[in-house]
Write an enzyme that holds these catalytic residues in place. Structure first.
Site, PDB file in Angstrom:
ATOM      1  N   ARG B 127       0.817  -1.232   0.000  1.00 39.44           N
ATOM      2  CA  ARG B 127       0.000   0.000   0.000  1.00 39.44           C
ATOM      3  C   ARG B 127       0.843   1.271   0.000  1.00 39.44           C
ATOM      4  O   ARG B 127       0.366   2.329   0.419  1.00 39.44           O
ATOM      5  CB  ARG B 127      -0.961   0.028   1.186  1.00 39.44           C
ATOM      6  CG  ARG B 127      -1.953  -1.126   1.182  1.00 39.44           C
ATOM      7  CD  ARG B 127      -3.048  -0.908   2.214  1.00 39.44           C
ATOM      8  NE  ARG B 127      -3.938  -2.059   2.232  1.00 39.44           N
ATOM      9  CZ  ARG B 127      -3.761  -3.125   3.007  1.00 39.44           C
ATOM     10  NH1 ARG B 127      -2.750  -3.186   3.834  1.00 39.44           N
ATOM     11  NH2 ARG B 127      -4.626  -4.116   2.937  1.00 39.44           N
ATOM     12  N   LYS B 148       2.208  11.431 -11.019  1.00 43.06           N
ATOM     13  CA  LYS B 148       1.305  10.565 -11.776  1.00 43.06           C
ATOM     14  C   LYS B 148       2.050   9.305 -12.208  1.00 43.06           C
ATOM     15  O   LYS B 148       3.031   9.384 -12.945  1.00 43.06           O
ATOM     16  CB  LYS B 148       0.755  11.304 -13.004  1.00 43.06           C
ATOM     17  CG  LYS B 148      -0.347  12.289 -12.662  1.00 43.06           C
ATOM     18  CD  LYS B 148      -0.731  13.166 -13.828  1.00 43.06           C
ATOM     19  CE  LYS B 148      -1.562  12.455 -14.878  1.00 43.06           C
ATOM     20  NZ  LYS B 148      -2.089  13.435 -15.881  1.00 43.06           N
ATOM     21  N   GLU B 190       8.953  19.237 -24.834  1.00 38.80           N
ATOM     22  CA  GLU B 190       8.180  19.368 -23.581  1.00 38.80           C
ATOM     23  C   GLU B 190       8.727  20.503 -22.716  1.00 38.80           C
ATOM     24  O   GLU B 190       7.984  21.175 -22.005  1.00 38.80           O
ATOM     25  CB  GLU B 190       8.199  18.065 -22.774  1.00 38.80           C
ATOM     26  CG  GLU B 190       7.289  16.974 -23.303  1.00 38.80           C
ATOM     27  CD  GLU B 190       5.859  16.980 -22.703  1.00 38.80           C
ATOM     28  OE1 GLU B 190       5.470  17.956 -22.027  1.00 38.80           O
ATOM     29  OE2 GLU B 190       5.132  16.014 -22.951  1.00 38.80           O
ATOM     30  N   LYS B 232       6.055  23.191 -14.239  1.00 40.59           N
ATOM     31  CA  LYS B 232       5.169  22.077 -13.937  1.00 40.59           C
ATOM     32  C   LYS B 232       4.893  22.012 -12.438  1.00 40.59           C
ATOM     33  O   LYS B 232       3.758  21.774 -12.002  1.00 40.59           O
ATOM     34  CB  LYS B 232       5.757  20.755 -14.421  1.00 40.59           C
ATOM     35  CG  LYS B 232       4.813  19.601 -14.110  1.00 40.59           C
ATOM     36  CD  LYS B 232       4.831  18.478 -15.074  1.00 40.59           C
ATOM     37  CE  LYS B 232       3.732  17.470 -14.717  1.00 40.59           C
ATOM     38  NZ  LYS B 232       3.972  16.164 -15.317  1.00 40.59           N
ATOM     39  N   GLU B 242      -5.286  16.951 -10.228  1.00 35.60           N
ATOM     40  CA  GLU B 242      -5.745  17.168 -11.600  1.00 35.60           C
ATOM     41  C   GLU B 242      -7.238  17.475 -11.683  1.00 35.60           C
ATOM     42  O   GLU B 242      -7.979  16.833 -12.412  1.00 35.60           O
ATOM     43  CB  GLU B 242      -5.425  15.941 -12.475  1.00 35.60           C
ATOM     44  CG  GLU B 242      -5.359  16.275 -13.941  1.00 35.60           C
ATOM     45  CD  GLU B 242      -4.730  15.163 -14.771  1.00 35.60           C
ATOM     46  OE1 GLU B 242      -4.667  14.018 -14.327  1.00 35.60           O
ATOM     47  OE2 GLU B 242      -4.318  15.475 -15.887  1.00 35.60           O
ATOM     48  N   ARG B 246      -4.417  21.888 -13.664  1.00 33.23           N
ATOM     49  CA  ARG B 246      -3.409  20.983 -14.205  1.00 33.23           C
ATOM     50  C   ARG B 246      -3.654  20.659 -15.679  1.00 33.23           C
ATOM     51  O   ARG B 246      -2.735  20.272 -16.409  1.00 33.23           O
ATOM     52  CB  ARG B 246      -3.394  19.703 -13.345  1.00 33.23           C
ATOM     53  CG  ARG B 246      -2.119  18.920 -13.467  1.00 33.23           C
ATOM     54  CD  ARG B 246      -1.926  17.958 -12.296  1.00 33.23           C
ATOM     55  NE  ARG B 246      -0.950  16.949 -12.653  1.00 33.23           N
ATOM     56  CZ  ARG B 246      -0.325  16.159 -11.794  1.00 33.23           C
ATOM     57  NH1 ARG B 246      -0.581  16.248 -10.516  1.00 33.23           N
ATOM     58  NH2 ARG B 246       0.548  15.262 -12.195  1.00 33.23           N
ATOM     59  N   ASN B 250      -1.691  20.151 -20.737  1.00 36.26           N
ATOM     60  CA  ASN B 250      -1.994  19.367 -21.942  1.00 36.26           C
ATOM     61  C   ASN B 250      -1.916  20.189 -23.225  1.00 36.26           C
ATOM     62  O   ASN B 250      -2.394  19.753 -24.272  1.00 36.26           O
ATOM     63  CB  ASN B 250      -3.381  18.729 -21.817  1.00 36.26           C
ATOM     64  CG  ASN B 250      -3.405  17.637 -20.767  1.00 36.26           C
ATOM     65  OD1 ASN B 250      -2.433  16.893 -20.626  1.00 36.26           O
ATOM     66  ND2 ASN B 250      -4.493  17.549 -20.021  1.00 36.26           N
ATOM     67  N   HIS B 253      -1.570  18.538 -26.620  1.00 32.68           N
ATOM     68  CA  HIS B 253      -1.800  17.100 -26.445  1.00 32.68           C
ATOM     69  C   HIS B 253      -3.067  16.603 -27.144  1.00 32.68           C
ATOM     70  O   HIS B 253      -3.183  15.414 -27.418  1.00 32.68           O
ATOM     71  CB  HIS B 253      -1.852  16.748 -24.961  1.00 32.68           C
ATOM     72  CG  HIS B 253      -0.489  16.668 -24.324  1.00 32.68           C
ATOM     73  ND1 HIS B 253       0.391  17.722 -24.332  1.00 32.68           N
ATOM     74  CD2 HIS B 253       0.155  15.650 -23.698  1.00 32.68           C
ATOM     75  CE1 HIS B 253       1.518  17.363 -23.713  1.00 32.68           C
ATOM     76  NE2 HIS B 253       1.395  16.116 -23.320  1.00 32.68           N
ATOM     77  N   HIS B 257      -1.931  13.614 -29.112  1.00 30.90           N
ATOM     78  CA  HIS B 257      -2.329  12.237 -28.799  1.00 30.90           C
ATOM     79  C   HIS B 257      -2.984  11.569 -30.003  1.00 30.90           C
ATOM     80  O   HIS B 257      -2.753  10.395 -30.275  1.00 30.90           O
ATOM     81  CB  HIS B 257      -3.305  12.217 -27.612  1.00 30.90           C
ATOM     82  CG  HIS B 257      -2.620  12.214 -26.273  1.00 30.90           C
ATOM     83  ND1 HIS B 257      -3.272  12.551 -25.111  1.00 30.90           N
ATOM     84  CD2 HIS B 257      -1.349  11.912 -25.913  1.00 30.90           C
ATOM     85  CE1 HIS B 257      -2.422  12.453 -24.092  1.00 30.90           C
ATOM     86  NE2 HIS B 257      -1.250  12.070 -24.554  1.00 30.90           N
ATOM     87  N   HIS B 270       6.564  11.194 -28.664  1.00 32.45           N
ATOM     88  CA  HIS B 270       5.583  12.030 -27.981  1.00 32.45           C
ATOM     89  C   HIS B 270       5.911  13.520 -28.143  1.00 32.45           C
ATOM     90  O   HIS B 270       5.042  14.333 -28.470  1.00 32.45           O
ATOM     91  CB  HIS B 270       5.536  11.653 -26.503  1.00 32.45           C
ATOM     92  CG  HIS B 270       4.563  12.463 -25.697  1.00 32.45           C
ATOM     93  ND1 HIS B 270       3.196  12.392 -25.893  1.00 32.45           N
ATOM     94  CD2 HIS B 270       4.751  13.376 -24.711  1.00 32.45           C
ATOM     95  CE1 HIS B 270       2.598  13.227 -25.058  1.00 32.45           C
ATOM     96  NE2 HIS B 270       3.514  13.835 -24.330  1.00 32.45           N
TER      97      HIS B 270
END
Lengths: 371, 371
Positions: B127, B148, B190, B232, B242, B246, B250, B253, B257, B270
């Site tokens: 955990r 993340k 990025e 960031k 998020e 946040r 993107n 993106h 994507h 990417h």
């Protein structure tokens, strides 16, 4: 103790949540979702098991649909083997196909296995969505407080998991009527455990009300679940991430887990194994100079509730000792035990000589009186 | 900008952590573990991939062992397919066999894939145990901030995960020397993105220092990674889970994507896909009445860094539009875009007509000038 629904708030700052305890609450699931402001646009996944599905799933769904919610049902085989990464994979697929988004909710309808599994789905799907528990066993009063969720690995139980608190818990006393008598007793064992570690008056109350509790008398049962949840909630509020205090909840678990492992999981119910373990821990208390009355009272109460207080003959002492030494609760080679210091209070001892434990395990054989 | 190690603190209350950026930091891993008070008794699991292992794993281990730590190595195949529940199962087995306990640490040594995977192991083993990131790509500056972590399901990327912050990040600029030129450029995409959403001065600085950055000049690179991480970090500090802000991260993106999906993962890196996407978003800005200079500057800078700014011929517009409409970022059927309002600032628009998007995607064909 009036009738009606009791509400207990588990205090965890911004993660605080209520536990509703009462009769007929399943029919109010949709209403509770609306009260808590859950958006009707976001689909719900109801996770249950093959034993519970036929009894209650439809009633939960009807209640939700009446308030405009969309709900899909996922049914896993009943039993511990469903707590696996393979089942997580299957359930995530069902969540995706049902269109669950980040504002969606996962409901656990069932006992501890369903709660642990569905809770881990809720904790990890899209990095965490809402979680609601509808426990259908007495034992689940324990797992419904504290947010510990997990699946098993073939090498270790509960090794892959998270702390993920529910938004609320809906404890419908009516669902407990379908429990087999043996599971009622085993569930009450955990209820009494909460009294033994924290609340002497509640132990006395359980003692006086054993008959009502075993007969599932709703008001007595509601009160007992409320008090049991309250003790756990108090402990968890002070130590959410299980750093120190929370360990006192393991009263009876050191010997109990070893018995479960040696007897073969499922032979002894968890609540039965820890009842024997609590008697062992109480006898350990006498070794440390605390009153012998603790062990006597503990044993008498568990007997009154029809719970086992002796180790089954087919569990050899050396196997039990071996299982305990492999238990993760032994840090750095020392034997750690939760030991009662009186009825309603405990301490954690990390200086327990293994010879004492061997003697106590030996003394807990059928036919042997207190050592 | 002096040389030496830069330290950026990601402010997240009790989960705050430092990012160390400098040359030769891998050799200081053990020292940093000691400084952060990690117990030597608890074994460490170093997770890396087949591409990075031979370059740096031994140096990390030597540094840890010199300070008395015990460390085991787990190597996964390089590439996105390692981000799976099956690999989680394998790594948990390795963690168990290495004796990891609740005070243990999981280290991610590698790029974004290793960071996401090892981070989810750290988040879910028992955990949650300690997590340390040692990124070896420029792109990983992005994933090293924000916590993340996730694995993929065959039906969706990053769908099973958690928010799990590292204890610290060790960014050794020396490791970036082994990156292929194409990955350097894609990583810098990025970095520039972080300037475009938040810091006009930093964009101007990148523009002026393109040659130094592409040449991996340590001080320039250290400064750029520091500033990129800082943007960031600022955003994540204000919105850890998020919920709203946040989402500005993107930028580029939405189209990016879709391009990755249509081109087939791995065809476009990417960073390349989002460079094209950022040019598209900048053209969208003009549709909303913002200056056409935004698109011009954005495109010029990405060209200067040798990044693609046009959609490959084999990606059909209707396929790209279809992929976008399946993207989870479109809530309730509307098209949502992060749109620049000037260089260094953006807004989130949920009212973007799909006809505009089609027009812009069409206009981003090779040989076509700005629409």
């Amino acid at each position: 103790m009036a009738g009606g629904t009791r509400v207990l708030t588990v205090e965890l700052g911004e993660r605080s949540y209520p536990i509703y305890i009462g009769s007929g609450l399943i029919e109010e699931t949709g209403k509770k979702f609306a009260e808590h402001g859950f958006p009707v646009k976001s689909p719900i996944l109801l996770i249950t098991d093959s034993a519970v599905e036929g009894l209650y799933a439809e009633r939960v769904e009807i209640s939700l649909r009446a308030l405009g919610y969309t709900v899909s049902r996922a049914v896993v085989p009943s039993g511990e083997s469903s707590k696996s990464l393979e089942m997580l994979d299957v359930l995530v697929e069902q969540a995706l196909k049902a269109g669950l988004d980040r504002k969606s909710t996962v409901i656990a309808l069932g006992g501890g296995v369903v709660g642990d599994l569905a809770g881990f789905v809720a904790a990890s799907y899209m990095r965490g969505v809402r979680f609601v528990q509808i426990p259908t066993t007495i034992l689940a009063h324990d797992s419904s407080v504290g947010g510990k969720v997990a699946v098993n690995h073939r090498l270790a139980k509960n090794i892959i998991g998270a702390f993920h608190q529910p938004e609320f818990v809906l404890y419908d006393l009516n669902t407990l009527a379908s429990l087999p008598a043996r599971e009622v007793k085993a569930g009450l064992s955990e209820v009494i455990k909460h009294g033994l570690i924290w609340n002497e008056d509640f132990v006395a109350w359980c003692d006086e009300n054993a008959e009502k509790l075993l007969g599932l008398e709703p008001d007595a049962l509601g009160y007992a679940l409320y008090e049991g949840c309250k003790v756990k909630s108090t402990v968890v509020s002070r130590d959410e991430r299980e750093n120190d205090l929370r360990a006192i909840l393991n009263l009876g678990h050191t010997i109990g887990h070893a018995l479960e492992a040696v007897a073969g999981y499922g032979q002894l119910l968890h609540g039965e194994a820890i009842a024997i373990g609590m008697v062992g821990a109480a006898r350990l208390a006498a070794k440390f100079g605390y009153s012998a009355d603790i062990a006597e009272t503990t044993e008498r109460i568990f007997r009154k509730f029809g719970l086992p207080v002796r180790i089954p003959d087919d569990c050899a002492t050396d196997e039990i000792m071996g299982a305990m030494l492999h238990d993760k609760k032994f840090a750095e080679g020392k034997m750690v035990f939760v030991v009662p210091t009186s009825i309603g209070s405990v301490e954690i001892r990390n200086d327990v000589p293994s010879a004492w434990v061997t003697e106590i395990v030996d003394g807990l054989r059928e036919g042997k009186s207190q050592s």
